[in-house]
Scaffold this motif. Structure first.
Motif, PDB file in Angstrom:
ATOM      1  N   HIS A  20     -16.495  10.953  39.637  1.00 50.11           N
ATOM      2  CA  HIS A  20     -16.538   9.961  38.557  1.00 50.11           C
ATOM      3  C   HIS A  20     -16.621  10.689  37.218  1.00 50.11           C
ATOM      4  CE1 HIS A  20     -20.731  10.756  39.747  1.00 50.11           C
ATOM      5  NE2 HIS A  20     -20.968  10.683  38.452  1.00 50.11           N
ATOM      6  N   PRO A  21     -16.013  10.108  36.173  1.00 52.41           N
ATOM      7  CA  PRO A  21     -16.032  10.809  34.878  1.00 52.41           C
ATOM      8  C   PRO A  21     -17.464  10.955  34.365  1.00 52.41           C
ATOM      9  CG  PRO A  21     -14.603   8.869  34.823  1.00 52.41           C
ATOM     10  CD  PRO A  21     -15.337   8.808  36.107  1.00 52.41           C
ATOM     11  N   SER A  64     -16.389  26.912  41.237  1.00 53.89           N
ATOM     12  CA  SER A  64     -15.168  27.128  42.028  1.00 53.89           C
ATOM     13  C   SER A  64     -15.238  26.377  43.361  1.00 53.89           C
ATOM     14  CB  SER A  64     -14.950  28.624  42.273  1.00 53.89           C
ATOM     15  OG  SER A  64     -15.867  29.109  43.231  1.00 53.89           O
ATOM     16  N   ARG A  65     -16.435  25.972  43.764  1.00 50.49           N
ATOM     17  CA  ARG A  65     -16.605  25.268  45.044  1.00 50.49           C
ATOM     18  C   ARG A  65     -16.064  23.849  45.004  1.00 50.49           C
ATOM     19  NH1 ARG A  65     -16.781  28.658  48.387  1.00 50.49           N
ATOM     20  NH2 ARG A  65     -18.149  27.682  49.899  1.00 50.49           N
ATOM     21  N   THR A  66     -15.958  23.276  43.785  1.00 45.61           N
ATOM     22  CA  THR A  66     -15.505  21.884  43.691  1.00 45.61           C
ATOM     23  C   THR A  66     -14.151  21.778  42.996  1.00 45.61           C
ATOM     24  OG1 THR A  66     -16.768  21.718  41.643  1.00 45.61           O
ATOM     25  CG2 THR A  66     -17.836  20.884  43.621  1.00 45.61           C
ATOM     26  N   SER A  67     -13.597  22.923  42.588  1.00 41.77           N
ATOM     27  CA  SER A  67     -12.426  22.884  41.708  1.00 41.77           C
ATOM     28  C   SER A  67     -11.186  22.255  42.341  1.00 41.77           C
ATOM     29  CB  SER A  67     -12.093  24.294  41.238  1.00 41.77           C
ATOM     30  OG  SER A  67     -11.599  25.024  42.330  1.00 41.77           O
ATOM     31  N   GLU A  68     -11.108  22.266  43.664  1.00 40.04           N
ATOM     32  CA  GLU A  68      -9.883  21.748  44.279  1.00 40.04           C
ATOM     33  C   GLU A  68      -9.895  20.232  44.460  1.00 40.04           C
ATOM     34  OE1 GLU A  68      -9.404  24.383  47.699  1.00 40.04           O
ATOM     35  OE2 GLU A  68      -7.663  25.204  46.645  1.00 40.04           O
ATOM     36  N   LEU A  69     -11.011  19.615  44.127  1.00 37.95           N
ATOM     37  CA  LEU A  69     -11.098  18.162  44.308  1.00 37.95           C
ATOM     38  C   LEU A  69     -10.279  17.413  43.260  1.00 37.95           C
ATOM     39  CD1 LEU A  69     -14.935  17.928  45.055  1.00 37.95           C
ATOM     40  CD2 LEU A  69     -13.074  17.785  46.706  1.00 37.95           C
ATOM     41  N   LEU A  70     -10.150  18.013  42.085  1.00 36.70           N
ATOM     42  CA  LEU A  70      -9.389  17.381  41.001  1.00 36.70           C
ATOM     43  C   LEU A  70      -8.837  18.474  40.090  1.00 36.70           C
ATOM     44  CD1 LEU A  70      -8.881  14.427  39.888  1.00 36.70           C
ATOM     45  CD2 LEU A  70     -10.795  14.867  38.348  1.00 36.70           C
ATOM     46  N   PRO A  71      -7.507  18.511  39.896  1.00 38.33           N
ATOM     47  CA  PRO A  71      -6.969  19.579  39.042  1.00 38.33           C
ATOM     48  C   PRO A  71      -7.331  19.355  37.568  1.00 38.33           C
ATOM     49  CG  PRO A  71      -5.207  18.134  39.828  1.00 38.33           C
ATOM     50  CD  PRO A  71      -6.471  17.648  40.457  1.00 38.33           C
ATOM     51  N   ASN A  72      -7.424  20.450  36.840  1.00 37.68           N
ATOM     52  CA  ASN A  72      -7.716  20.405  35.404  1.00 37.68           C
ATOM     53  C   ASN A  72      -8.985  19.653  35.043  1.00 37.68           C
ATOM     54  OD1 ASN A  72      -5.677  21.987  34.232  1.00 37.68           O
ATOM     55  ND2 ASN A  72      -4.195  20.369  34.728  1.00 37.68           N
ATOM     56  N   ALA A  73     -10.002  19.873  35.845  1.00 39.37           N
ATOM     57  CA  ALA A  73     -11.293  19.253  35.535  1.00 39.37           C
ATOM     58  C   ALA A  73     -12.416  20.178  35.978  1.00 39.37           C
ATOM     59  CB  ALA A  73     -11.417  17.910  36.236  1.00 39.37           C
ATOM     60  N   LEU A  74     -13.544  20.045  35.298  1.00 39.47           N
ATOM     61  CA  LEU A  74     -14.738  20.807  35.671  1.00 39.47           C
ATOM     62  C   LEU A  74     -15.645  19.830  36.408  1.00 39.47           C
ATOM     63  CD1 LEU A  74     -14.984  23.728  34.691  1.00 39.47           C
ATOM     64  CD2 LEU A  74     -16.647  22.963  33.016  1.00 39.47           C
ATOM     65  N   ILE A  75     -15.835  20.077  37.713  1.00 41.95           N
ATOM     66  CA  ILE A  75     -16.550  19.078  38.520  1.00 41.95           C
ATOM     67  C   ILE A  75     -17.951  19.575  38.873  1.00 41.95           C
ATOM     68  CG2 ILE A  75     -16.438  17.682  40.630  1.00 41.95           C
ATOM     69  CD1 ILE A  75     -13.325  18.665  40.496  1.00 41.95           C
ATOM     70  N   PHE A  76     -18.935  18.794  38.518  1.00 42.75           N
ATOM     71  CA  PHE A  76     -20.314  19.177  38.831  1.00 42.75           C
ATOM     72  C   PHE A  76     -20.704  18.650  40.210  1.00 42.75           C
ATOM     73  CE2 PHE A  76     -20.027  19.823  34.317  1.00 42.75           C
ATOM     74  CZ  PHE A  76     -20.743  20.996  34.142  1.00 42.75           C
ATOM     75  N   SER A  77     -21.846  19.160  40.698  1.00 38.52           N
ATOM     76  CA  SER A  77     -22.209  18.917  42.101  1.00 38.52           C
ATOM     77  C   SER A  77     -22.411  17.444  42.449  1.00 38.52           C
ATOM     78  CB  SER A  77     -23.466  19.700  42.450  1.00 38.52           C
ATOM     79  OG  SER A  77     -24.496  19.341  41.566  1.00 38.52           O
ATOM     80  N   GLN A 130     -11.246  16.983  27.415  1.00 35.04           N
ATOM     81  CA  GLN A 130     -12.606  16.785  26.872  1.00 35.04           C
ATOM     82  C   GLN A 130     -13.254  18.126  26.536  1.00 35.04           C
ATOM     83  OE1 GLN A 130     -14.211  14.483  30.146  1.00 35.04           O
ATOM     84  NE2 GLN A 130     -14.113  12.580  28.984  1.00 35.04           N
ATOM     85  N   LEU A 131     -13.037  19.099  27.434  1.00 42.31           N
ATOM     86  CA  LEU A 131     -13.633  20.420  27.198  1.00 42.31           C
ATOM     87  C   LEU A 131     -13.022  21.087  25.977  1.00 42.31           C
ATOM     88  CD1 LEU A 131     -13.810  21.693  30.870  1.00 42.31           C
ATOM     89  CD2 LEU A 131     -15.733  21.037  29.437  1.00 42.31           C
ATOM     90  N   GLU A 132     -11.715  20.813  25.772  1.00 40.65           N
ATOM     91  CA  GLU A 132     -11.041  21.435  24.621  1.00 40.65           C
ATOM     92  C   GLU A 132     -11.540  20.853  23.302  1.00 40.65           C
ATOM     93  OE1 GLU A 132      -6.966  20.980  25.745  1.00 40.65           O
ATOM     94  OE2 GLU A 132      -6.924  22.889  26.829  1.00 40.65           O
ATOM     95  N   GLU A 154      -9.079  28.750  23.882  1.00 43.82           N
ATOM     96  CA  GLU A 154      -9.076  30.057  24.545  1.00 43.82           C
ATOM     97  C   GLU A 154     -10.191  30.149  25.591  1.00 43.82           C
ATOM     98  OE1 GLU A 154      -9.366  34.747  23.409  1.00 43.82           O
ATOM     99  OE2 GLU A 154      -9.641  33.263  21.802  1.00 43.82           O
ATOM    100  N   LEU A 155     -11.349  29.630  25.228  1.00 42.63           N
ATOM    101  CA  LEU A 155     -12.493  29.670  26.142  1.00 42.63           C
ATOM    102  C   LEU A 155     -12.242  28.772  27.354  1.00 42.63           C
ATOM    103  CD1 LEU A 155     -15.392  30.804  26.467  1.00 42.63           C
ATOM    104  CD2 LEU A 155     -16.216  28.724  25.405  1.00 42.63           C
ATOM    105  N   VAL A 156     -11.665  27.609  27.102  1.00 41.67           N
ATOM    106  CA  VAL A 156     -11.365  26.678  28.195  1.00 41.67           C
ATOM    107  C   VAL A 156     -10.359  27.314  29.160  1.00 41.67           C
ATOM    108  CG1 VAL A 156     -10.410  24.406  28.779  1.00 41.67           C
ATOM    109  CG2 VAL A 156     -11.898  24.656  26.797  1.00 41.67           C
ATOM    110  N   ASP A 157      -9.351  27.983  28.587  1.00 38.36           N
ATOM    111  CA  ASP A 157      -8.364  28.693  29.418  1.00 38.36           C
ATOM    112  C   ASP A 157      -9.041  29.701  30.329  1.00 38.36           C
ATOM    113  OD1 ASP A 157      -6.029  27.544  28.824  1.00 38.36           O
ATOM    114  OD2 ASP A 157      -5.353  29.024  27.336  1.00 38.36           O
ATOM    115  N   LEU A 158      -9.922  30.463  29.720  1.00 35.65           N
ATOM    116  CA  LEU A 158     -10.605  31.520  30.461  1.00 35.65           C
ATOM    117  C   LEU A 158     -11.492  30.933  31.570  1.00 35.65           C
ATOM    118  CD1 LEU A 158     -10.493  34.545  30.283  1.00 35.65           C
ATOM    119  CD2 LEU A 158     -12.404  34.510  28.677  1.00 35.65           C
ATOM    120  N   ILE A 159     -12.132  29.810  31.277  1.00 39.34           N
ATOM    121  CA  ILE A 159     -12.978  29.143  32.282  1.00 39.34           C
ATOM    122  C   ILE A 159     -12.118  28.736  33.484  1.00 39.34           C
ATOM    123  CG2 ILE A 159     -14.264  26.998  32.771  1.00 39.34           C
ATOM    124  CD1 ILE A 159     -15.514  27.219  29.992  1.00 39.34           C
ATOM    125  N   PHE A 160     -10.993  28.067  33.205  1.00 40.53           N
ATOM    126  CA  PHE A 160     -10.147  27.592  34.311  1.00 40.53           C
ATOM    127  C   PHE A 160      -9.498  28.745  35.074  1.00 40.53           C
ATOM    128  CE2 PHE A 160     -10.698  23.495  32.257  1.00 40.53           C
ATOM    129  CZ  PHE A 160     -10.853  22.670  33.361  1.00 40.53           C
TER     130      PHE A 160
END
Ligand SMILES: [Zn+2]
Ligand SMILES: [Zn+2]
Length: 449
Positions: A223-224, A302-315, A324-326, A332-338
């Protein structure tokens, strides 16, 4: 005595086989005469065994076998004698508390416990306890909890090996090679046990404190983290664009901060539950955490990253989109995170490996300012060695997984530096800066008070 018993049993077996074969071929009278011959022979062998027996227990065992065959009354009382006699030959397993026969002696544990422990130790099996490592208080539970079972056995084994080493070292030194080798072997054994204990504590701490283990993320409901509606309401057309983007940034930031704080706290708890980490000075502990938490955080995400592309998913399933992150961070930082997250995801790590890699980042010896660099280096090497073995067991001969992770560490470090710079940049906005600073302070400073 043992030989005579064995030969009796073997002969009994042969006689029984012959008896069975004969029963199929012969008449009932022939069969009964053969049976009585067998019984007589058995009695003779048993009485011979009884005469040779040196203990009263053996005598009762033989007596009981004879009684069973001849069907004489008084069987029950003899069985009671046997039970009381057997109990003197048995003792309680110091690990699981069950009764075990001394014939299967492994110093202090039953054979089942010993086998489990030996396999765990040799294969560096990593467990965790669901009850904060306290199952040893209740012997009925210990068999169900692999962590407590291995840990308790390890503690007893360590104690025994240390005592043996002490004894060897206190013996008058005769300058013989044999004694030197025995001492060296014993020292190595004590060290090996301590290494396994170190790895077990890492694994247990990871499972206890990390919300991103497979068992927990399996049931995740996405959920968002911040609703689009809320964003657009705040950003009504009446407000100028610049104000709108500032407001958006502020609300995303406020929301993000809560998740960030929770993650950082879990990393601090993870570190503080590893006894080896607590051996370092408070100053060193602070440096080790402060200079590595972003890498560990990326491992978690990285454990949840495959559940939704281009999103940072918390537990808990809350996610922030890349857009939103941008708004909050720099592109540049967002790129590096992903990028960091996706290269970690590609390694297809197991939970126990994530725990070990987190510890590997934590114990990196080359961080500026660390006082006890040598100790950090020793622990770092131990984790590397364990990881290589665990990866081989989990993934077959895919040694490149370890190499890829090690090669990716500079990228994580560069992300860490950029994230720190970003925190400085928030300095332009006093309120945001102070909130971020408060989270960092609370996590890394006050916990060491
Ligand atoms: Zn046992
Ligand atoms: Zn347990």
């Amino acid at each position: 005595m043992a030989t005579s018993k064995k030969s009796t049993q073997r002969l009994d077996g042969e006689a029984h086989n012959r008896l069975t074969t004969s029963a199929q071929e012969s008449s009932s009278s022939a069969n009964s005469s053969l049976s009585s011959m067998f019984l007589d022979r058995n009695r003779k062998l048993d009485s011979a065994a009884e005469n040779r027996s040196s203990t009263s227990c053996d005598a009762i065992e033989n007596k009981e076998r004879k009684i069973d065959l001849s069907g004489i009354e008084g069987e029950q009382s003899d069985k009671r004698d046997l039970a009381s006699c057997s109990s003197t030959k048995k003792s309680l397993c110091e690990v699981c508390g069950s009764e075990w026969s001394q014939e299967e002696a492994t110093d202090f544990a039953c054979y089942t416990c010993y086998e489990f422990y030996w396999r765990s130790k040799e294969l560096r099996k990593l467990y965790y306890c669901q009850f904060s490592g306290t199952c040893m208080l209740d012997n009925t539970k210990i068999k169900n909890c692999e962590y407590c079972r291995a840990k308790k056995h390890l503690g007893l084994d360590k104690k025994l090996n240390k005592e043996q080493l002490k004894k060897l070292e206190s013996e008058p030194f005769d300058l013989s090679m044999v004694q030197t080798l025995r001492i060296k072997y014993q020292q190595k054994e004590v060290e090996r046990l301590a290494d396994y204990e170190f790895l077990l504590t890492i694994s247990h701490s990871h499972y206890t404190n990390c919300d991103y283990i497979a068992m927990k993320t399996k049931k995740i409901m996405l959920h968002p983290a911040i609703s689009i509606e809320k964003e657009s309401q705040e950003c009504s057309s009446k407000i100028a664009d610049a104000t709108c983007s500032e407001q958006q940034k502020h609300s995303i930031f406020e929301c993000f901060l809560g998740f960030f704080a929770k993650n950082i706290n879990s990393i601090v708890k993870f570190a503080k539950q590893i006894p080896a980490f607590l051996e370092f000075s408070l100053q060193d502990q602070r440096i080790m955490l402060k200079s590595n938490y972003i890498g560990i955080w990326m491992l978690h995400l990285s454990r949840t990253s495959e559940l939704l592309p281009n999103a940072l998913i918390f537990s808990d399933g809350s996610y922030f989109t890349r857009q939103q992150l941008e708004i909050m961070y720099h592109f540049e930082l967002v790129d590096l995170i992903f990028e960091s997250i996706s290269s970690l995801t590609r390694l297809r790590l197991h939970d126990d490996e994530v725990g070990l890699f987190s510890a590997l980042l934590l114990f990196q010896p080359d961080k500026p300012g660390i006082g006890d660099r040598d100790a950090a280096r020793i622990y770092y090497k131990k984790i590397c060695k364990a990881l290589e073995l665990v990866i081989r067991i989990n993934h077959g001969n895919k040694d490149e997984i370890f190499a890829e992770f090690i090669n990716g560490i500079p990228q994580l470090q560069s992300l860490h530096t950029k994230h720190d710079e970003m925190l400085q940049m928030f300095g332009r906005n006093k309120e945001e800066s102070s909130k971020f600073a408060a989270i960092i302070k609370e996590s890394f400073e006050q916990t060491f008070a």
